[in-house]
Design an enzyme around this catalytic site. Structure first.
Site, mmCIF file in Angstrom:
data_model
loop_
_atom_site.group_PDB
_atom_site.id
_atom_site.type_symbol
_atom_site.label_atom_id
_atom_site.label_comp_id
_atom_site.label_asym_id
_atom_site.label_seq_id
_atom_site.Cartn_x
_atom_site.Cartn_y
_atom_site.Cartn_z
ATOM 1 N N ALA A 85 -7.126 -28.450 44.317
ATOM 2 C CA ALA A 85 -8.552 -27.927 44.796
ATOM 3 C C ALA A 85 -9.903 -29.210 44.220
ATOM 4 C CB ALA A 85 -9.067 -26.567 43.948
ATOM 5 N N GLN A 138 -2.734 -24.339 51.811
ATOM 6 C CA GLN A 138 -1.952 -23.492 50.834
ATOM 7 C C GLN A 138 -2.956 -22.200 50.906
ATOM 8 O OE1 GLN A 138 -4.008 -23.475 47.672
ATOM 9 N NE2 GLN A 138 -3.305 -21.761 46.672
ATOM 10 N N THR A 166 1.551 -19.469 47.224
ATOM 11 C CA THR A 166 0.899 -19.889 46.150
ATOM 12 C C THR A 166 1.428 -18.345 45.304
ATOM 13 O OG1 THR A 166 -0.562 -21.983 46.204
ATOM 14 C CG2 THR A 166 -0.156 -20.590 43.915
ATOM 15 N N ARG A 175 -7.010 -22.540 31.550
ATOM 16 C CA ARG A 175 -7.200 -23.955 31.309
ATOM 17 C C ARG A 175 -8.428 -24.515 29.730
ATOM 18 N NH1 ARG A 175 -6.639 -24.195 36.949
ATOM 19 N NH2 ARG A 175 -4.637 -22.581 37.344
ATOM 20 N N LYS A 233 5.435 -21.189 46.989
ATOM 21 C CA LYS A 233 5.012 -22.312 45.968
ATOM 22 C C LYS A 233 4.526 -21.925 44.779
ATOM 23 C CE LYS A 233 1.904 -26.158 44.384
ATOM 24 N NZ LYS A 233 1.210 -25.246 43.243
ATOM 25 N N HIS A 257 3.377 -25.218 38.817
ATOM 26 C CA HIS A 257 1.637 -25.454 39.032
ATOM 27 C C HIS A 257 1.215 -26.708 38.119
ATOM 28 C CE1 HIS A 257 -1.787 -23.387 41.097
ATOM 29 N NE2 HIS A 257 -2.341 -24.582 40.376
ATOM 30 N N GLY A 289 5.313 -31.836 40.379
ATOM 31 C CA GLY A 289 4.538 -31.569 38.955
ATOM 32 C C GLY A 289 5.382 -33.144 38.401
HETATM 33 C C1 FMN Z 1 -6.861 -30.079 39.631
HETATM 34 C C2 FMN Z 1 -5.888 -29.209 40.367
HETATM 35 C C3 FMN Z 1 -6.573 -28.532 41.355
HETATM 36 C C4 FMN Z 1 -4.312 -27.917 41.985
HETATM 37 N N1 FMN Z 1 -5.314 -26.780 42.503
HETATM 38 C C5 FMN Z 1 -3.926 -25.819 43.120
HETATM 39 C C6 FMN Z 1 -4.621 -24.925 44.116
HETATM 40 O O1 FMN Z 1 -5.711 -24.668 44.693
HETATM 41 N N2 FMN Z 1 -3.817 -24.096 45.096
HETATM 42 C C7 FMN Z 1 -2.237 -24.674 44.537
HETATM 43 O O2 FMN Z 1 -1.471 -23.829 44.854
HETATM 44 N N3 FMN Z 1 -1.846 -25.267 44.136
HETATM 45 C C8 FMN Z 1 -3.496 -26.116 43.231
HETATM 46 N N4 FMN Z 1 -2.685 -27.377 41.988
HETATM 47 C C9 FMN Z 1 -1.483 -27.452 41.469
HETATM 48 C C10 FMN Z 1 -0.699 -28.275 42.465
HETATM 49 O O3 FMN Z 1 -0.377 -27.843 43.773
HETATM 50 C C11 FMN Z 1 0.760 -29.521 42.198
HETATM 51 O O4 FMN Z 1 1.403 -27.882 41.776
HETATM 52 C C12 FMN Z 1 0.848 -29.604 41.125
HETATM 53 O O5 FMN Z 1 -0.774 -31.112 40.518
HETATM 54 C C13 FMN Z 1 1.435 -31.305 41.152
HETATM 55 O O6 FMN Z 1 1.218 -32.320 39.700
HETATM 56 P P1 FMN Z 1 0.951 -33.471 39.434
HETATM 57 O O7 FMN Z 1 -0.162 -33.208 39.451
HETATM 58 O O8 FMN Z 1 1.433 -33.121 38.158
HETATM 59 O O9 FMN Z 1 1.430 -34.036 40.272
HETATM 60 C C14 FMN Z 1 -3.733 -27.754 41.602
HETATM 61 C C15 FMN Z 1 -4.087 -29.548 40.622
HETATM 62 C C16 FMN Z 1 -4.574 -29.907 39.684
HETATM 63 C C17 FMN Z 1 -4.825 -30.624 39.000
HETATM 64 O O1 173 Z 2 -4.965 -24.475 40.966
HETATM 65 C C1 173 Z 2 -5.177 -24.846 40.304
HETATM 66 O O2 173 Z 2 -5.149 -25.284 39.600
HETATM 67 C C2 173 Z 2 -6.452 -25.145 40.825
HETATM 68 O O3 173 Z 2 -7.167 -25.997 39.636
HETATM 69 C C3 173 Z 2 -7.905 -24.091 41.566
HETATM 70 C C4 173 Z 2 -9.224 -23.344 41.137
HETATM 71 C C5 173 Z 2 -9.702 -23.557 41.228
HETATM 72 C C6 173 Z 2 -9.699 -22.255 42.542
HETATM 73 C C7 173 Z 2 -8.480 -22.066 43.106
HETATM 74 C C8 173 Z 2 -7.366 -22.469 42.417
#
Ligand code: FMN
Ligand code: 173
Length: 373
Positions: A85, A138, A166, A175, A233, A257, A289
């Site tokens: 995000a 996504q 997702t 969080r 996902k 995630h 991850g």
């Molecule tokens: C700041 C942040 C925002 C994220 N937002 C989303 C999101 O909007 N949708 C989603 O499916 N996963 C989201 N994720 C999860 C990532 O797609 C992913 O699964 C994860 O960051 C992978 O791990 P890594 O950060 O260790 O590489 C988010 C992760 C982070 C760190």
């Molecule tokens: O999915 C997430 O991890 C995430 O940080 C997020 C935050 C706001 C809206 C959607 C996802």
């Protein structure tokens, strides 16, 4: 010595530290943080560190490169950008910079519904750099079917070639750092642009992104809505993986995630072998991850993934170096993987196999199968 040399040593922890120095503390924490006590977050990286690779020797022959084929498209390496995000929290150029860097390096990008740049603009920026750029979209299934349907139409019109749904977020994870910092809303001027003017939604706040306990019926409704391939996902249980295959899902992304949802979830790479076993090659399995270096990508492939995604490192690279920073990160990861593949005695990514993965420690044991000695 012949062959390419990799560049200066890449230190993923140093990259995160440099990003921390650049960002407001609450924004750094939003990106870095996980749910609960951040066990799942820590496990993602620690699980890779607990694994070792047994290289094979004297296998001769030239390498044929790092290319893989995923859902009918050739990728230059088994590496993609996972959806995260709010890239404009990390850098003013936000998702546009990420998209340009991904496209320039040929790295597929998953842009999210929680992006601070509309999907049409993300795809346009990517295609301007590379007409062949692969961009996936996504989304979270929304309680109002019409909202989901409009998001899908926007992704289709923009030119995305797959939808990543997702499914690990029936509710939002706790969080801990965001709760402590009181970080709930985007700063003025930033918005979740994909959520603008949706039926029944107020324009552009983070709270428009509903997390909601959808079911397999809702997924079928999405299936009927679009011809785009569907990637699920957040699948960790092998029984869900089997159901997904039966339901006609086109690929899985094994993920906890980034440790941001269920804190008791295992590391993604630890859940991978059972999911890959259940899928038994019927559809591609991706993972994300804790992927930080070439050896992590190699371990993921050996344990059954066709490609590995990076999340936070992209945001750290964006914060510290904008588009150039992300380009450097993605090129370095690819070069690092190419070197690891060669050092493992592989000629192509598919040469990495589960018998090459061992748990560290002495006497070491194989995660499955016969003892290795
Ligand atoms: C700041 C942040 C925002 C994220 N937002 C989303 C999101 O909007 N949708 C989603 O499916 N996963 C989201 N994720 C999860 C990532 O797609 C992913 O699964 C994860 O960051 C992978 O791990 P890594 O950060 O260790 O590489 C988010 C992760 C982070 C760190
Ligand atoms: O999915 C997430 O991890 C995430 O940080 C997020 C935050 C706001 C809206 C959607 C996802």
């Amino acid at each position: 010595m012949t062959g390419p040399r990799t560049g200066p040593a890449y230190d993923p922890a140093a990259l995160a530290r440099r990003a921390r120095a650049q960002l407001l503390p609450e924004h750094y924490d939003f990106i870095a943080g996980g749910a609960g006590e951040e066990r799942a977050l820590r496990e993602n990286e620690d699980a890779f560190a607990r694994l070792a690779l047994l290289p094979r020797v004297l296998r001769g022959g030239p390498g044929s490169g790092t290319r893989v084929t995923v859902l009918g498209r050739e990728w230059p390496a088994p590496l993609f950008v996972s959806p995260t995000a709010f890239h404009r929290l990390a850098h003013p150029d936000g998702e546009l910079a990420t998209a340009r860097a991904a496209a320039a390096t040929g790295t597929p990008l998953v842009t999210g519904m929680a992006a601070t740049t509309a999907v049409a603009d993300v795809v346009a920026a990517a295609r301007a750099r590379n007409p062949e750029a692969v961009v996936w979209f996504q989304l979270y299934l929304q309680p109002e079917h019409e909202v989901t349907a409009e998001l899908v139409r926007r992704a289709e019109r923009a030119g995305c070639s797959a939808l990543v749904v997702t499914v690990d977020s029936p509710v939002f994870g706790s969080r801990t750092r965001d709760l402590r910092n009181g970080f709930h809303d985007l700063p003025p001027g930033l918005a979740a642009e994909n959520m603008r003017d949706l039926p029944g939604a107020a324009p552009g706040g983070t709270r428009d992104i509903a997390m909601w306990p959808a079911g397999w019926d809702d997924l079928r409704r999405l299936r009927d809505l679009t011809d785009l391939p569907l990637v699920l996902k957040g699948v960790l249980h092998p029984a869900d993986a089997r159901t997904a295959v039966e339901q006609g899902v086109d690929a899985l992304l094994v993920s906890n995630h980034g440790g941001r949802q269920l804190d008791a979830a295992p590391a993604a790479v630890e859940a991978l072998p059972a999911v890959a076993g259940a899928v038994a090659g019927r559809i591609p399995v991706l993972v994300d991850g804790g992927v930080r270096r070439g050896t992590d990508i190699a371990l993921a492939l050996a344990l059954g993934a066709v490609a590995a995604g990076v999340g936070r490192p992209v945001l750290w690279a964006l914060a510290t170096g904008g588009e150039d920073g992300v380009t450097e990160l993605l090129s370095t990861l690819r070069a690092d993987f190419a070197q690891v593949l060669a050092l493992c005695g592989g000629h192509r990514p598919g040469d990495l196999t589960a018998d090459q993965v061992v748990a560290r420690g002495f006497p070491y044991h194989r995660p499955k199968g016969e003892p290795a000695w």
